[in-house]
Design a protein around this motif. Structure first.
Motif, short mmCIF file in Angstrom:
data_model
loop_
_atom_site.label_atom_id
_atom_site.label_comp_id
_atom_site.label_asym_id
_atom_site.label_seq_id
_atom_site.Cartn_x
_atom_site.Cartn_y
_atom_site.Cartn_z
N THR A 29 -52.84 65.17 44.35
CA THR A 29 -51.71 64.50 44.98
C THR A 29 -52.13 63.24 45.73
OG1 THR A 29 -50.61 66.62 45.23
CG2 THR A 29 -49.79 64.81 46.58
N PHE A 30 -53.24 63.29 46.45
CA PHE A 30 -53.58 62.20 47.36
C PHE A 30 -54.82 61.39 46.99
CE2 PHE A 30 -51.33 65.38 49.94
CZ PHE A 30 -50.23 64.62 50.31
N ILE A 31 -55.70 61.91 46.17
CA ILE A 31 -56.97 61.23 45.93
C ILE A 31 -57.10 60.74 44.48
CG2 ILE A 31 -59.48 61.37 46.14
CD1 ILE A 31 -58.10 61.80 48.81
N PHE A 32 -57.07 61.63 43.51
CA PHE A 32 -57.27 61.29 42.11
C PHE A 32 -56.14 61.83 41.26
CE2 PHE A 32 -61.65 61.51 43.77
CZ PHE A 32 -62.08 60.24 43.43
N ALA A 33 -55.88 61.13 40.17
CA ALA A 33 -54.92 61.61 39.17
C ALA A 33 -55.39 61.10 37.81
CB ALA A 33 -53.51 61.12 39.49
N THR A 34 -54.76 61.57 36.77
CA THR A 34 -55.11 61.11 35.43
C THR A 34 -53.92 60.35 34.84
OG1 THR A 34 -54.36 63.16 34.39
CG2 THR A 34 -56.69 63.02 35.01
N SER A 35 -54.25 59.49 33.91
CA SER A 35 -53.22 58.72 33.21
C SER A 35 -53.67 58.54 31.77
CB SER A 35 -53.05 57.35 33.88
OG SER A 35 -52.01 56.63 33.27
N ILE A 36 -52.73 58.48 30.87
CA ILE A 36 -53.01 58.25 29.45
C ILE A 36 -52.68 56.79 29.13
CG2 ILE A 36 -52.43 58.88 27.08
CD1 ILE A 36 -51.65 61.66 28.16
N ASN A 55 -58.16 56.39 41.03
CA ASN A 55 -58.37 56.63 42.45
C ASN A 55 -57.10 56.19 43.19
OD1 ASN A 55 -59.12 56.36 45.16
ND2 ASN A 55 -61.20 55.74 44.64
N LYS A 56 -56.41 57.14 43.79
CA LYS A 56 -55.14 56.85 44.46
C LYS A 56 -55.31 56.42 45.92
CE LYS A 56 -51.67 59.65 43.43
NZ LYS A 56 -50.90 60.89 43.19
N ILE A 57 -56.44 56.75 46.52
CA ILE A 57 -56.61 56.47 47.95
C ILE A 57 -57.23 55.10 48.22
CG2 ILE A 57 -58.87 57.50 48.29
CD1 ILE A 57 -57.66 58.79 50.86
N ILE A 58 -57.88 54.52 47.23
CA ILE A 58 -58.64 53.30 47.42
C ILE A 58 -57.80 52.18 48.04
CG2 ILE A 58 -58.26 52.43 45.06
CD1 ILE A 58 -61.55 52.05 46.89
N TYR A 59 -56.55 52.02 47.61
CA TYR A 59 -55.75 50.91 48.11
C TYR A 59 -54.97 51.25 49.37
CZ TYR A 59 -57.18 48.80 43.76
OH TYR A 59 -57.93 48.31 42.72
N ILE A 60 -55.11 52.46 49.85
CA ILE A 60 -54.63 52.78 51.20
C ILE A 60 -55.67 52.26 52.19
CG2 ILE A 60 -54.18 54.66 52.82
CD1 ILE A 60 -53.09 56.25 50.38
N VAL A 69 -59.16 47.20 37.41
CA VAL A 69 -58.21 47.75 36.44
C VAL A 69 -57.33 48.71 37.23
CG1 VAL A 69 -57.92 49.09 34.33
CG2 VAL A 69 -59.82 47.47 34.52
N VAL A 70 -56.05 48.39 37.33
CA VAL A 70 -55.14 49.11 38.22
C VAL A 70 -54.03 49.81 37.45
CG1 VAL A 70 -55.61 47.59 40.18
CG2 VAL A 70 -53.70 47.07 38.65
N ILE A 71 -53.46 50.82 38.11
CA ILE A 71 -52.28 51.52 37.60
C ILE A 71 -51.08 50.99 38.37
CG2 ILE A 71 -51.21 53.76 37.15
CD1 ILE A 71 -54.02 53.42 35.85
N ILE A 72 -50.09 50.51 37.63
CA ILE A 72 -48.89 49.92 38.23
C ILE A 72 -47.72 50.85 37.95
CG2 ILE A 72 -47.31 47.96 38.16
CD1 ILE A 72 -49.89 46.44 36.96
N GLN A 73 -47.03 51.24 39.01
CA GLN A 73 -45.90 52.16 38.86
C GLN A 73 -44.60 51.38 38.87
OE1 GLN A 73 -45.21 55.09 42.00
NE2 GLN A 73 -44.91 56.59 40.39
N ARG A 74 -43.87 51.52 37.78
CA ARG A 74 -42.53 50.95 37.66
C ARG A 74 -41.58 52.10 37.42
NH1 ARG A 74 -42.38 45.22 36.49
NH2 ARG A 74 -43.53 44.37 38.23
N ILE A 157 -50.66 51.72 42.39
CA ILE A 157 -50.85 53.08 42.93
C ILE A 157 -52.27 53.60 42.77
CG2 ILE A 157 -48.43 53.71 42.70
CD1 ILE A 157 -49.24 55.28 40.14
N GLY A 158 -53.14 52.81 42.17
CA GLY A 158 -54.52 53.27 42.06
C GLY A 158 -55.36 52.37 41.20
N ARG A 159 -56.67 52.63 41.25
CA ARG A 159 -57.64 51.89 40.44
C ARG A 159 -58.26 52.83 39.42
NH1 ARG A 159 -62.44 49.57 43.71
NH2 ARG A 159 -63.21 51.69 43.48
N SER A 160 -58.30 52.40 38.18
CA SER A 160 -58.92 53.19 37.12
C SER A 160 -60.42 53.25 37.38
CB SER A 160 -58.63 52.53 35.77
OG SER A 160 -59.28 53.23 34.74
N GLU A 161 -60.95 54.48 37.32
CA GLU A 161 -62.36 54.67 37.65
C GLU A 161 -63.20 55.15 36.48
OE1 GLU A 161 -63.67 53.82 40.46
OE2 GLU A 161 -62.02 53.77 41.86
#
Length: 174
Positions: A29-36, A55-60, A69-74, A157-161
């Motif tokens: 929920t707060f630190i890491f997630a996966t994306s396809i 990594n979801k917490i990096i930009y907090i 390389v970032v994840i953008i939520q629309r 919402i996060g940086r691809s790691e």
């Protein structure tokens, strides 16, 4: 083994499982997630169908940097793109040249072929609360040049790691 000892062992195992599940939920929920990765817009860095951990917490704690390389939520879809321009900068693309605030920037993360397919764009100033992003496959990428527009800092919402699937492609994303 006594009945009390069996109950105590069962209780300890249950407690360990509950704690493990709670830690996993917290991390997800707060630190890491996966994306396809969907589509070819980040090829060759990321390919269609690859799974990445982001990594979801990096930009907090910090701000996105050029090249991340970032994840953008629309509302309808998430996008994976690379940060090219930072808040307040002026961006201009002239074929294979990226010009930021009047100075050429060398795009070490791109292949030479991709640089030549970038095209012309700008100059344009990025708002103070936004970013300019592009896919690495410049010829076909929907990005800040042609559909996504500027990306507000709250949309990142996060940086691809790490690429985690397929297993043969395990690597850090850069």
């Amino acid at each position: 083994m006594s009945e009390a000892k069996k109950k105590n062992e069962w209780f300890e195992w249950t407690k360990a499982i509950i704690i493990a599940v709670l830690i996993a939920v917290f991390l997800r929920t707060f630190i890491f997630a996966t994306s396809i990765v969907e589509g070819e817009s980040m090829d060759p860095t990321l390919k269609h169908g690859e799974r990445v951990i982001f990594n979801k917490i990096i930009y907090i704690l910090d701000q996105p940097d050029r090249g991340d390389v970032v994840i953008i939520q629309r509302p309808t879809k998430n996008y994976v793109k690379r940060v090219i321009g930072l808040p307040g900068e002026t961006i201009q693309l002239n074929g294979n040249d990226l010009i930021i605030n009047g100075e050429e920037y060398i795009q070490t993360f791109l292949t030479e072929d991709a640089m030549y397919k970038t095209g012309k764009f700008g100059p344009i100033q990025i708002p103070d609360d936004s970013y300019f992003v592009m896919g690495d496959n410049r010829l076909i990428s929907k990005d800040s040049r042609n559909g996504l527009g500027f990306i507000h800092e709250d949309e990142i919402i996060g940086r691809s790691e790490l690429i985690i699937y397929p297993f043969s492609e395990w690597s850090l994303t850069k």
